[in-house]
Design a protein around this motif. Structure first.
Motif, mmCIF file in Angstrom:
data_model
loop_
_atom_site.group_PDB
_atom_site.id
_atom_site.type_symbol
_atom_site.label_atom_id
_atom_site.label_comp_id
_atom_site.label_asym_id
_atom_site.label_seq_id
_atom_site.Cartn_x
_atom_site.Cartn_y
_atom_site.Cartn_z
ATOM 1 N N ALA A 100 38.915 35.588 45.273
ATOM 2 C CA ALA A 100 38.250 34.836 46.481
ATOM 3 C C ALA A 100 39.336 34.453 47.721
ATOM 4 O O ALA A 100 39.196 33.569 48.320
ATOM 5 C CB ALA A 100 37.230 33.651 46.219
ATOM 6 N N GLY A 101 40.525 35.223 47.711
ATOM 7 C CA GLY A 101 41.409 34.806 48.510
ATOM 8 C C GLY A 101 41.533 36.055 49.604
ATOM 9 O O GLY A 101 40.455 36.582 50.030
ATOM 10 N N ILE A 126 30.683 38.400 43.663
ATOM 11 C CA ILE A 126 31.975 38.019 43.458
ATOM 12 C C ILE A 126 32.140 36.977 42.450
ATOM 13 O O ILE A 126 31.287 36.214 42.025
ATOM 14 C CB ILE A 126 32.122 37.132 44.978
ATOM 15 C CG1 ILE A 126 31.826 38.073 46.164
ATOM 16 C CG2 ILE A 126 33.516 36.511 45.200
ATOM 17 C CD1 ILE A 126 31.544 37.194 47.303
ATOM 18 N N VAL A 127 33.294 37.285 41.775
ATOM 19 C CA VAL A 127 33.493 36.424 40.458
ATOM 20 C C VAL A 127 35.029 35.836 40.749
ATOM 21 O O VAL A 127 35.733 36.701 41.020
ATOM 22 C CB VAL A 127 33.633 37.119 39.413
ATOM 23 C CG1 VAL A 127 33.921 36.273 38.033
ATOM 24 C CG2 VAL A 127 31.960 37.857 39.045
ATOM 25 N N ASN A 138 39.636 44.635 41.338
ATOM 26 C CA ASN A 138 40.650 43.250 40.973
ATOM 27 C C ASN A 138 41.199 43.023 42.275
ATOM 28 O O ASN A 138 41.886 43.692 42.668
ATOM 29 C CB ASN A 138 41.457 43.409 39.999
ATOM 30 C CG ASN A 138 42.154 42.163 39.907
ATOM 31 O OD1 ASN A 138 41.929 41.053 40.227
ATOM 32 N ND2 ASN A 138 43.558 42.311 39.526
ATOM 33 N N ALA A 139 40.647 42.013 43.186
ATOM 34 C CA ALA A 139 41.465 41.446 44.300
ATOM 35 C C ALA A 139 42.164 39.959 44.137
ATOM 36 O O ALA A 139 42.501 39.505 45.237
ATOM 37 C CB ALA A 139 40.626 41.522 45.482
ATOM 38 N N THR A 140 42.373 40.077 42.822
ATOM 39 C CA THR A 140 43.491 38.848 42.752
ATOM 40 C C THR A 140 44.828 39.084 42.156
ATOM 41 O O THR A 140 45.050 40.513 42.095
ATOM 42 C CB THR A 140 43.000 37.924 41.222
ATOM 43 O OG1 THR A 140 43.199 38.603 40.297
ATOM 44 C CG2 THR A 140 41.279 37.865 41.446
ATOM 45 N N SER A 141 45.909 38.023 42.051
ATOM 46 C CA SER A 141 47.220 38.428 41.769
ATOM 47 C C SER A 141 47.379 38.959 40.332
ATOM 48 O O SER A 141 48.700 38.839 39.520
ATOM 49 C CB SER A 141 48.212 37.455 42.102
ATOM 50 O OG SER A 141 47.519 36.078 42.025
#
Ligand code: ATR
Length: 287
Positions: free
Chosen positions: A135-136, A156-157, A199-202
């Motif tokens: 969610a960034g 969205i998770v 995956n859109a996180t780091s």
């Protein structure tokens, strides 16, 4: 290649920036097109960002790419913003224009869309549901790309659910896909029936813990895409491959987001090729 006093200059601003592949990527194209130009890594801390941008502009740079943690600051310094930047609330490309104006663009969303299209085929996502982790800023760009590719529902998770709620509320009203927030512990129902996990996180990046989500509930014909490219084979992609899923790594997005930047800096449109991918993989291996 040597450069002349008239060389066109650009670079990438980030902190840290040593891990960035953008200098190799743009230098590869500069050599391929025999352009009199250079692309420089620029390690800049948060508090110096605006001052450095102003200085580069005065020094005659054509523009700069912007990476973590400056994408929101870049949004704030731009006088003009393209639609993708407005939708994402973040800028990854600043162009220094006549009269001191700064144009802010976001090419991440189009880069991701191009990468997904290249790997999955045109129209593949139309009417399908996606589970998006994160969610960034990167997730915001991803939402724009997924909606553009015709996704029906984006689930969205995010580790911190409150961030996901804020993210969904702040999403621009003309995004066509339906956005739904699921809790981290409800990943299984969120993944069920989807065609793509993104995956859109780091998480999974070198130095960060792996993404801690089980893939059991994901349909076996669903594709798995990770925007992390360092390492290229993240734990998520390795597990996805073992589970029989098609996988899409983060290099595709990286290469495609750079195409419009290069064209704007140096005036020629470069190509994303297997040879370029091989070159970047080599750079990743050698750290
Ligand atoms: P970016 O602009 O790259 O998206 P960001 O705005 O700092 O960076 O967002 C990072 C995202 O990665 C967030 O969604 C974050 O989750 P939180 O909102 O809970 O902080 C997510 N993230 C980072 N490390 C993570 C981890 N180890 N597991 C799961 N999510 C992680």
């Amino acid at each position: 290649m040597s450069i002349s006093g008239k060389a066109k200059l650009a670079g990438v601003i980030g902190w840290p920036v040593a891990h960035s592949l953008s200098p190799q990527l743009h230098s590869y194209w500069l050599a391929a097109h025999a352009i009199d130009g250079a692309y420089i890594p620029l390690p800049v801390v948060r508090e110096d960002f605006a001052r450095v941008v102003a200085a580069l502009q005065r020094a005659g740079f054509a523009g700069v790419n912007v990476t973590v943690p400056h994408k929101e600051a870049a949004f704030a310094v731009a006088h003009d913003l393209d639609e993708a930047a407005q939708l994402a609330g973040a800028v990854n490309l600043l162009l220094f224009r006549e009269g001191g104006r700064i144009e802010g663009r976001n090419t991440d969303a189009d880069g991701l869309a191009a990468s997904l299209t290249e790997d999955l085929g045109k129209g593949w996502l139309t009417g399908k549901d996606v589970v998006l982790v994160g969610a960034g800023g990167a997730a915001r760009g991803a939402t724009v790309a997924l909606a553009k590719l015709g996704a029906r529902e984006i689930r969205i998770v995010n580790r911190t659910q409150a961030h996901a709620e804020t993210f969904a509320r702040a999403a621009p009203p003309h995004i066509k896909a339906r956005l739904k927030v699921f809790s981290w512990t409800d990943f299984a129902p969120a993944a069920s029936g989807t065609a793509l996990l993104l995956n859109a996180t780091s998480a999974g990046m070198a130095g960060s813990p792996a993404l801690d989500l089980a893939l059991d509930a994901l349909p076996v014909n669903a594709a798995v895409c990770d925007i992390v490219y360092n390492p290229l084979d993240t734990d998520l992609l390795t597990r996805a491959r073992a589970g029989g899923h098609r996988t899409i790594d983060g290099l595709g997005m990286l290469m495609h987001q750079a195409v419009p930047a290069f064209a704007a800096f140096y005036g020629e449109t470069p190509k994303v090729t297997p040879a370029l991918r091989a070159e970047l993989k080599k750079a990743l291996r050698h750290g």
